[in-house]
Motif scaffolding. Sequence first.
Motif, PDB file in Angstrom:
ATOM      1  N   THR A   6       0.325  -1.326  -0.058  1.00  0.00           N
ATOM      2  CA  THR A   6       0.096   0.328  -0.186  1.00  0.00           C
ATOM      3  C   THR A   6       0.866   1.243   0.062  1.00  0.00           C
ATOM      4  O   THR A   6       0.280   2.505   0.208  1.00  0.00           O
ATOM      5  CB  THR A   6      -0.520  -0.052   1.162  1.00  0.00           C
ATOM      6  OG1 THR A   6      -0.282   0.070   2.563  1.00  0.00           O
ATOM      7  CG2 THR A   6      -1.753  -1.374   1.142  1.00  0.00           C
ATOM      8  N   ARG A   7       2.501   0.715  -0.252  1.00  0.00           N
ATOM      9  CA  ARG A   7       2.711   2.090  -0.044  1.00  0.00           C
ATOM     10  C   ARG A   7       4.027   2.022  -0.988  1.00  0.00           C
ATOM     11  O   ARG A   7       4.940   1.708  -0.595  1.00  0.00           O
ATOM     12  CB  ARG A   7       3.244   2.363   1.832  1.00  0.00           C
ATOM     13  CG  ARG A   7       4.137   3.756   1.700  1.00  0.00           C
ATOM     14  CD  ARG A   7       5.352   2.623   3.572  1.00  0.00           C
ATOM     15  NE  ARG A   7       5.512   2.593   3.351  1.00  0.00           N
ATOM     16  CZ  ARG A   7       7.205   2.206   3.561  1.00  0.00           C
ATOM     17  NH1 ARG A   7       8.059   2.801   4.049  1.00  0.00           N
ATOM     18  NH2 ARG A   7       8.089   0.988   3.397  1.00  0.00           N
ATOM     19  N   GLU A  60       1.307  -1.805  11.015  1.00  0.00           N
ATOM     20  CA  GLU A  60       0.701  -1.050  11.388  1.00  0.00           C
ATOM     21  C   GLU A  60       1.773  -0.097  11.411  1.00  0.00           C
ATOM     22  O   GLU A  60       2.293   1.307  11.658  1.00  0.00           O
ATOM     23  CB  GLU A  60       0.424  -1.063  12.549  1.00  0.00           C
ATOM     24  CG  GLU A  60      -0.242   0.229  12.862  1.00  0.00           C
ATOM     25  CD  GLU A  60      -1.015   1.294  12.674  1.00  0.00           C
ATOM     26  OE1 GLU A  60      -0.852   2.508  13.047  1.00  0.00           O
ATOM     27  OE2 GLU A  60      -2.058   0.847  12.190  1.00  0.00           O
ATOM     28  N   THR A  64       3.918   1.847   8.454  1.00  0.00           N
ATOM     29  CA  THR A  64       2.913   2.734   7.827  1.00  0.00           C
ATOM     30  C   THR A  64       3.102   3.947   8.786  1.00  0.00           C
ATOM     31  O   THR A  64       3.379   5.065   8.239  1.00  0.00           O
ATOM     32  CB  THR A  64       1.518   2.051   7.582  1.00  0.00           C
ATOM     33  OG1 THR A  64       1.166   0.662   6.849  1.00  0.00           O
ATOM     34  CG2 THR A  64       0.669   3.313   6.628  1.00  0.00           C
ATOM     35  N   SER A 111       6.679   5.054   8.753  1.00  0.00           N
ATOM     36  CA  SER A 111       7.479   5.504   7.339  1.00  0.00           C
ATOM     37  C   SER A 111       9.085   4.815   7.184  1.00  0.00           C
ATOM     38  O   SER A 111       9.673   5.325   7.015  1.00  0.00           O
ATOM     39  CB  SER A 111       7.449   7.043   7.019  1.00  0.00           C
ATOM     40  OG  SER A 111       6.568   7.177   6.761  1.00  0.00           O
ATOM     41  N   PHE A 167       6.199  -4.251   1.829  1.00  0.00           N
ATOM     42  CA  PHE A 167       6.319  -2.710   1.958  1.00  0.00           C
ATOM     43  C   PHE A 167       7.821  -2.329   1.250  1.00  0.00           C
ATOM     44  O   PHE A 167       7.784  -1.095   1.765  1.00  0.00           O
ATOM     45  CB  PHE A 167       5.551  -2.875   3.236  1.00  0.00           C
ATOM     46  CG  PHE A 167       4.294  -2.126   3.655  1.00  0.00           C
ATOM     47  CD1 PHE A 167       3.344  -1.335   4.016  1.00  0.00           C
ATOM     48  CD2 PHE A 167       3.692  -3.641   4.140  1.00  0.00           C
ATOM     49  CE1 PHE A 167       2.531  -1.353   4.321  1.00  0.00           C
ATOM     50  CE2 PHE A 167       2.874  -3.170   4.841  1.00  0.00           C
ATOM     51  CZ  PHE A 167       2.569  -2.072   5.023  1.00  0.00           C
TER      52      PHE A 167
END
Length: 471
Positions: free
Chosen positions: A24-25, A209, A212, A215, A241
């Motif tokens: 997602t990143r 978690e 995210t 970072s 990630f």
Amino acid sequence: MTELRVPASAGLLPGQRRRKPAVTRKRPLLARINAVAFLLLAVDLGAWLAATVLTGADLLEAVVAGVALGIARVAGRVHRRRLWLSWLQDLPRSVATTGVAFTLVACVALVAEPRAHGMSAAQELVVVFALFSECARPWVFAFGRWGRRRLRRCDRAIVVGAGESGGELIRTMLRHPEFGLLPVGFVPSDEDPRNDHLPVEVIHEGLAEAITRHSAGTVVFAHSSDSDSAVVDAAVTAHRFGCVTLVVPRLSALYPDRSGVDRLRSHPLVWLAGAPTRRPSWRIKRVLEAALAAAALGVLAPVIAVCALAVVVESGLPVIFRQVRVGVDGRTFLLYKIRSVRQDTVDDSQTRWSVAGDHRVGPVGRFLRKSSLDEIPQLWNVVRGDMALVGPRPERPVFVEEFSAVHDLYWARHRVPAGLTGLAQVHGLRGDTSIADRARYDNYYIANWSLWLDLKIIILTVGELWCRRQR
């Protein structure tokens, strides 16, 4: 680490909601560039240019020396990202790669001019390159340590594990920023009261978690009481990630320095290879396999036509059999095969494990299955991108769910696309064979993936098919 225990293959039964991949990143480009590695590469380029000018080598000699140096030093990974910035520690590797380049250039010179005496200009260029490069590299390492300490050019890191081991790593990172890791969070694997006194945030929600929220670009796995399955699950999450993954090995006090091992002061850390699908070479694999599959479909079109005619004569239409299979990240797709089993009033293809000994398989079907000709239409799946030529065997959703619940790390094989052939198949794991062994081979394949490994599997597959036809 509650959230880390969920299998990647969960949610695959028909009618259930499919989970999205955990990616997602994307980290910013500048955050992914390692300044020290970039400067080391720039130093080598500058040393090659300076050596070319000083030795008076012509263009061809400079190119030969440059190519030899590039191959040797890239293969020796002298420009790699690293935690421990020590010129003396790296000197043997750097000198060895330059020596390999000198030997390559000497072989080229011997072939080009067998009667020449003394060193060629290209060989002199390599020697001068070594002098310039090794004089500049200590300054690069010193600048890197200074930048990490003074400018805080450190990668944000999440530590996962037990309180004592994880806490020691966190305190070491904070005391020694010259190793380039800034701890920003801790994901505990137990309820140790010492976790409350750590100098970073303790995150109980899970690794995803933590990555995210902070970072983070690096995940460090300390010792823990978790099962291997849970730790692998967490490592896969980190890979998805885009994080660098480091692991404190078991028996760490006895662990020697070697390729793939770095140091955080007295703590050895093993670099885990990231997800192969993120590497540039994986894009090359995709292009090559799609082109080969398309060409093979064209060449084998007459064979497909003959097989189709034989199926029609034996049992009528349809010729193509479609079946739902599970691919990368748990996504389902339709797999195509030439039908080898006679049509029945009840379709049990999604739940029946094997058709060995089934009365519905006629002579044509047995021949197609024995020769693997029934699998030729899967080349269309490769062209479409549903599958790869080489990868884990694609399985039906009901069996993926069943095997994931019984066999550790079966779900982890869905990190890459399924394949027409694979490492498990060329080691005899076809048909009704051990699922646990298949999963181990598939995960080994993913962890050690390379274009050469794919080529080796293809060669072994061709050999196996040839031997099968001779029986």
